[in-house]
Motif scaffolding. Structure first.
Motif, PDB file in Angstrom:
ATOM      1  N   ALA A  72       0.831  -1.205   0.000  1.00  0.00           N
ATOM      2  CA  ALA A  72       0.000   0.000   0.000  1.00  0.00           C
ATOM      3  C   ALA A  72       0.863   1.251   0.000  1.00  0.00           C
ATOM      4  O   ALA A  72       0.641   2.191  -0.782  1.00  0.00           O
ATOM      5  CB  ALA A  72      -0.920  -0.008   1.216  1.00  0.00           C
TER       6      ALA A  72
ATOM      7  N   HIS B 116       2.739   1.708  -3.411  1.00  0.00           N
ATOM      8  CA  HIS B 116       1.920   2.203  -4.516  1.00  0.00           C
ATOM      9  C   HIS B 116       1.579   3.681  -4.339  1.00  0.00           C
ATOM     10  O   HIS B 116       1.585   4.444  -5.315  1.00  0.00           O
ATOM     11  CB  HIS B 116       0.656   1.360  -4.643  1.00  0.00           C
ATOM     12  CG  HIS B 116       0.882   0.069  -5.377  1.00  0.00           C
ATOM     13  ND1 HIS B 116       0.638  -0.072  -6.724  1.00  0.00           N
ATOM     14  CD2 HIS B 116       1.355  -1.130  -4.956  1.00  0.00           C
ATOM     15  CE1 HIS B 116       0.948  -1.302  -7.096  1.00  0.00           C
ATOM     16  NE2 HIS B 116       1.383  -1.969  -6.041  1.00  0.00           N
ATOM     17  N   MET B 117       1.290   4.102  -3.119  1.00  0.00           N
ATOM     18  CA  MET B 117       1.029   5.522  -2.894  1.00  0.00           C
ATOM     19  C   MET B 117       2.282   6.347  -3.162  1.00  0.00           C
ATOM     20  O   MET B 117       2.219   7.408  -3.783  1.00  0.00           O
ATOM     21  CB  MET B 117       0.541   5.747  -1.470  1.00  0.00           C
ATOM     22  CG  MET B 117       0.165   7.211  -1.181  1.00  0.00           C
ATOM     23  SD  MET B 117      -0.384   7.436   0.526  1.00  0.00           S
ATOM     24  CE  MET B 117      -0.745   9.201   0.527  1.00  0.00           C
TER      25      MET B 117
ATOM     26  N   THR C 137       2.793   8.976  -6.378  1.00  0.00           N
ATOM     27  CA  THR C 137       3.128  10.384  -6.174  1.00  0.00           C
ATOM     28  C   THR C 137       4.402  10.756  -6.923  1.00  0.00           C
ATOM     29  O   THR C 137       4.486  11.827  -7.541  1.00  0.00           O
ATOM     30  CB  THR C 137       3.297  10.669  -4.665  1.00  0.00           C
ATOM     31  OG1 THR C 137       2.144  10.195  -3.962  1.00  0.00           O
ATOM     32  CG2 THR C 137       3.457  12.154  -4.417  1.00  0.00           C
TER      33      THR C 137
ATOM     34  N   LEU D 273      -0.867  14.907  -2.261  1.00  0.00           N
ATOM     35  CA  LEU D 273      -0.243  13.618  -1.977  1.00  0.00           C
ATOM     36  C   LEU D 273       1.145  13.760  -1.368  1.00  0.00           C
ATOM     37  O   LEU D 273       1.562  12.906  -0.577  1.00  0.00           O
ATOM     38  CB  LEU D 273      -0.166  12.784  -3.259  1.00  0.00           C
ATOM     39  CG  LEU D 273      -1.494  12.218  -3.768  1.00  0.00           C
ATOM     40  CD1 LEU D 273      -1.359  11.741  -5.209  1.00  0.00           C
ATOM     41  CD2 LEU D 273      -1.967  11.076  -2.864  1.00  0.00           C
TER      42      LEU D 273
ATOM     43  N   VAL E 284       1.824  11.464   1.819  1.00  0.00           N
ATOM     44  CA  VAL E 284       2.590  10.222   1.746  1.00  0.00           C
ATOM     45  C   VAL E 284       3.805  10.281   2.652  1.00  0.00           C
ATOM     46  O   VAL E 284       4.210   9.270   3.245  1.00  0.00           O
ATOM     47  CB  VAL E 284       2.988   9.901   0.292  1.00  0.00           C
ATOM     48  CG1 VAL E 284       4.063  10.856  -0.237  1.00  0.00           C
ATOM     49  CG2 VAL E 284       3.481   8.451   0.176  1.00  0.00           C
TER      50      VAL E 284
ATOM     51  N   SER F 179      -4.922   9.444   3.454  1.00  0.00           N
ATOM     52  CA  SER F 179      -3.838   8.557   3.028  1.00  0.00           C
ATOM     53  C   SER F 179      -4.315   7.121   2.895  1.00  0.00           C
ATOM     54  O   SER F 179      -3.911   6.409   1.956  1.00  0.00           O
ATOM     55  CB  SER F 179      -2.684   8.654   4.020  1.00  0.00           C
ATOM     56  OG  SER F 179      -2.190   9.978   4.099  1.00  0.00           O
ATOM     57  N   HIS F 180      -5.145   6.671   3.825  1.00  0.00           N
ATOM     58  CA  HIS F 180      -5.728   5.332   3.698  1.00  0.00           C
ATOM     59  C   HIS F 180      -6.488   5.212   2.375  1.00  0.00           C
ATOM     60  O   HIS F 180      -6.364   4.209   1.659  1.00  0.00           O
ATOM     61  CB  HIS F 180      -6.678   5.059   4.863  1.00  0.00           C
ATOM     62  CG  HIS F 180      -6.032   4.420   6.046  1.00  0.00           C
ATOM     63  ND1 HIS F 180      -5.705   3.089   6.092  1.00  0.00           N
ATOM     64  CD2 HIS F 180      -5.663   4.941   7.243  1.00  0.00           C
ATOM     65  CE1 HIS F 180      -5.157   2.799   7.261  1.00  0.00           C
ATOM     66  NE2 HIS F 180      -5.118   3.906   7.980  1.00  0.00           N
TER      67      HIS F 180
ATOM     68  N   ALA G  92      -6.121   7.115  -0.342  1.00  0.00           N
ATOM     69  CA  ALA G  92      -5.199   7.215  -1.476  1.00  0.00           C
ATOM     70  C   ALA G  92      -4.509   5.878  -1.735  1.00  0.00           C
ATOM     71  O   ALA G  92      -4.393   5.444  -2.888  1.00  0.00           O
ATOM     72  CB  ALA G  92      -4.164   8.313  -1.212  1.00  0.00           C
ATOM     73  N   CYS G  93      -4.063   5.215  -0.675  1.00  0.00           N
ATOM     74  CA  CYS G  93      -3.452   3.896  -0.841  1.00  0.00           C
ATOM     75  C   CYS G  93      -4.440   2.928  -1.489  1.00  0.00           C
ATOM     76  O   CYS G  93      -4.082   2.174  -2.409  1.00  0.00           O
ATOM     77  CB  CYS G  93      -3.002   3.341   0.514  1.00  0.00           C
ATOM     78  SG  CYS G  93      -1.506   4.088   1.191  1.00  0.00           S
TER      79      CYS G  93
ATOM     80  N   PHE H  25      -4.761   3.723  -5.242  1.00  0.00           N
ATOM     81  CA  PHE H  25      -3.605   3.295  -6.027  1.00  0.00           C
ATOM     82  C   PHE H  25      -3.564   1.779  -6.153  1.00  0.00           C
ATOM     83  O   PHE H  25      -3.199   1.241  -7.212  1.00  0.00           O
ATOM     84  CB  PHE H  25      -2.309   3.812  -5.398  1.00  0.00           C
ATOM     85  CG  PHE H  25      -2.025   5.258  -5.695  1.00  0.00           C
ATOM     86  CD1 PHE H  25      -1.803   5.700  -6.991  1.00  0.00           C
ATOM     87  CD2 PHE H  25      -1.968   6.197  -4.672  1.00  0.00           C
ATOM     88  CE1 PHE H  25      -1.537   7.032  -7.270  1.00  0.00           C
ATOM     89  CE2 PHE H  25      -1.705   7.532  -4.933  1.00  0.00           C
ATOM     90  CZ  PHE H  25      -1.485   7.956  -6.233  1.00  0.00           C
TER      91      PHE H  25
END
Length: 602
Positions: A368, A371-372, A376, A399, A403, A524-525, A527-528, A531
């Motif tokens: 996770a 990938h984030m 970015t 991001l 991140v 962020s959770h 966004a992960c 991605f």
């Protein structure tokens, strides 16, 4: 019994860092065009062997720097002595094109992905050498954008040079005693030499004399540094700060083979080296500038704006350090599970369901974050090459702080779990878990704490349409999920849709005081998850062998990775009673004595 007799534990062997990575190859294959991917993969295969051999050997002879302030005759010398390993690691990074890859741009916008992939593989063995290289990267970008022709010819060319005998490294001097992250309280002042002496303007820019004290200099052995100094009044706050390039020694350029100038030749004096929990081979110092020569960059009073590229770039280096340290810790734990036998020697750890289940949790988190991070980084590469859309630039703005904060927050805890996967053997310094965890902890502080970055995220949302761009991208990703894949992922997709709505609501103004930090973690959770979904859709449509695993990683991240808790934390912060802040203060500092008669009588 003699030591040579009896049971002998089987040592694990660290595998090639690229070949053993469960996720990096597939990610690069998706992000890069076929020709670029082939070229990058060949370089990573070659570099992985260097990490296993040359880099590990240099790591073993890396040691704390030593500092000699005065010689035996009482003369101020400020001699900084770094170890053979530290100097060798720096030279190796320079030879490998870190920072060079980013500015040679052989692969155009994909050059950022290429260079950061190399850093990811190396960071666990590199004793934080990427710290000065990250600032060198940032300084190079600033000079590329606003430097004079002479600066580009003399300094930029050396910052990106692959020849260690010619290459420069750069520092970044922002932190001072009054403010920490609050640079509005910067005490360092800069006065134009034209106001006091008839010295001509330098080809690098107008000359200034800087006076002040910088509390953290993490690249004290560098050649130049970017520094903020006050050209306006204290009342102007950050609007009175300008950006300067400061040589650590004069003359800055010299003929090959000539002696190095004195460390105090530009009136820069090291007060002491910092005693830190980690990054102990990195020479971090307190230093004073006492009439030091510097050259102003760009427009006076625009220092904070002009140094922003440095902050954005170093934040991605910091995130890569967090994820890279986790990568190596997970690789060690995985290798150990293939040789350590339990149950009277009848079962390897890799065949024990409970043990593998814990490694799987760490693997999901690693994927996770990976990938984030590279999602970015890919946006940064596009932005620097002028091929990013406006929406992509806005997403990059959100991001980048997210991140950095999220990787720092999550990686260190997972590294501890990897250490415990070796039992008592994991607690031994030879395995380097301790050093890596100590080094990685600083990422929670460098370039902004999680709280500071959460406020930066709020600022980005409030000053632009960046959140709208992020939500639009999220909706497009969800709509791109093929029907058959959508059917198998109905529950996590529904949860992710709800979480996206919660993100949008979390940033509706006015934002309550307790919202920013949990909102960053929720963002962020999400966004992960997005991605990972993007990758799962790609793998499904490309019929990759990993497509089932990639879909399962997405499902587990959404359902088991803490997203529901992050949503609950934001909702709890929004619904907090009006006296929550007061009660928080009572919990931390105690209630007033008048509220507790017994305490008052003591």
């Amino acid at each position: 019994m003699r030591i040579e007799e009896g049971f002998k534990p089987a040592p694990f062997t660290e595998s090639h860092p690229y070949f053993s990575d469960p996720a990096l190859s597939g990610l690069l294959k998706r992000l890069c065009p076929p020709g670029v991917f082939q070229d990058v993969e060949l370089d990573l295969e070659r570099f992985g062997e260097i990490v296993l051999t040359t880099m590990k050997a240099l790591s073993k002879v890396s040691a704390r720097p030593q500092f000699v302030q005065y010689d035996q005759w009482g003369q101020r010398v400020d001699e900084l002595q770094t170890s053979e390993g530290w100097r060798g690691l720096k030279a190796l990074f320079q030879q490998e094109g870190i920072v060079g890859i980013f500015y040679e741009r052989k692969h155009r916008e994909h050059s950022r992905v290429h260079g950061f992939a190399k850093i990811l593989l190396a960071v666990g063995d590199s004793h934080s050498i990427d710290c000065p290289l990250s600032m060198t990267d940032g300084a190079a970008r600033v000079i590329e954008l606003i430097g004079t022709p002479a600066l580009k010819q003399d300094v930029f060319s050396r910052l990106i040079n692959r020849d260690p005998s010619l290459a420069f490294t750069a520092g970044q001097w922002m932190t001072e005693r009054p403010g920490g992250s609050d640079i509005s309280r910067t005490e360092t002042t800069a006065a134009s030499v034209m106001d006091s002496a008839p010295l001509p303007s330098h080809t690098y820019g107008p000359r200034y004399r800087l006076d002040g004290f910088k509390w953290f200099s993490s690249a004290t052995d560098s050649d130049v540094s970017l520094a903020l100094a006050r050209t306006g009044t204290v009342a102007e706050g950050t609007r009175g700060l300008s950006l300067f390039l400061v040589p650590l020694r004069l003359p800055l350029l010299r003929q090959p083979g000539t002696p190095q100038p004195s460390p105090v030749s530009n009136h820069i004096y090291v007060h002491r080296l910092k005693n830190k929990i980690g990054t102990q081979t990195l020479p971090t110092a307190e230093l004073s500038l006492q009439g030091s020569e510097g050259y102003i960059l760009g427009t006076p009073g625009q220092g904070v704006k002009l140094i922003t590229p440095v902050l954005n770039i170093t934040r991605l280096h910091s995130a890569t350090a967090s994820v890279g340290h986790l990568r190596r810790c997970l690789a060690i734990a995985t290798s150990y599970s293939t040789v350590r036998a339990i149950k009277g020697g009848q079962q390897l750890l890799k065949d024990n369901p409970l043990h593998v289940a814990e490694l799987a949790k760490a693997s999901v988190l690693y994927r996770a974050l990976l990938h984030m991070l590279f999602g970015t980084i890919a946006l940064l590469g596009k932005a620097e090459c002028g091929v990013a859309t406006k929406e992509e630039e806005l997403r990059l703005r959100l991001l980048t702080p997210a991140v950095k904060a999220f990787a720092a927050d999550k990686a260190a805890t997972a590294m501890e779990e990897c250490m415990t996967a070796l039992g008592g053997a994991g607690y031994m310094t030879e395995n380097e878990f301790g050093r890596m965890i100590q080094d990685a902890l600083v990422e929670k502080i460098w370039e902004g704490t999680i709280t500071v970055l959460s406020l930066d995220l709020v600022r980005a949302v409030s000053q632009s349409t960046a959140l709208d761009a992020f939500i639009s991208w999220a909706q497009k990703l969800l709509a791109s999920c093929p029907t058959s894949l959508d059917t198998s992922l109905t529950v996590p997709l529904a949860t992710l849709r709800t979480a996206i709505s919660d993100v949008k609501e979390a940033f509706v103004a006015p934002i309550p005081a307790l919202i920013p930090r949990p909102a960053l973690l929720l963002f962020s959770h999400v966004a992960c998850g997005l991605f990972l979904l993007e990758h799962a859709v790609w793998a499904f449509e490309a019929k990759e062998q990993t497509c089932d695993v990639d879909a399962e990683v997405f499902r587990r991240w959404v359902e088991e990775g803490g997203l529901s808790m992050a949503m609950a934390d934001v909702r709890r912060a929004k619904a907090a009673p009006s006296d929550r802040l007061r009660v928080d203060g009572d919990l931390v500092y105690g209630t007033k004595a008048g509220h507790h008669p017994q305490r008052a009588r003591l």
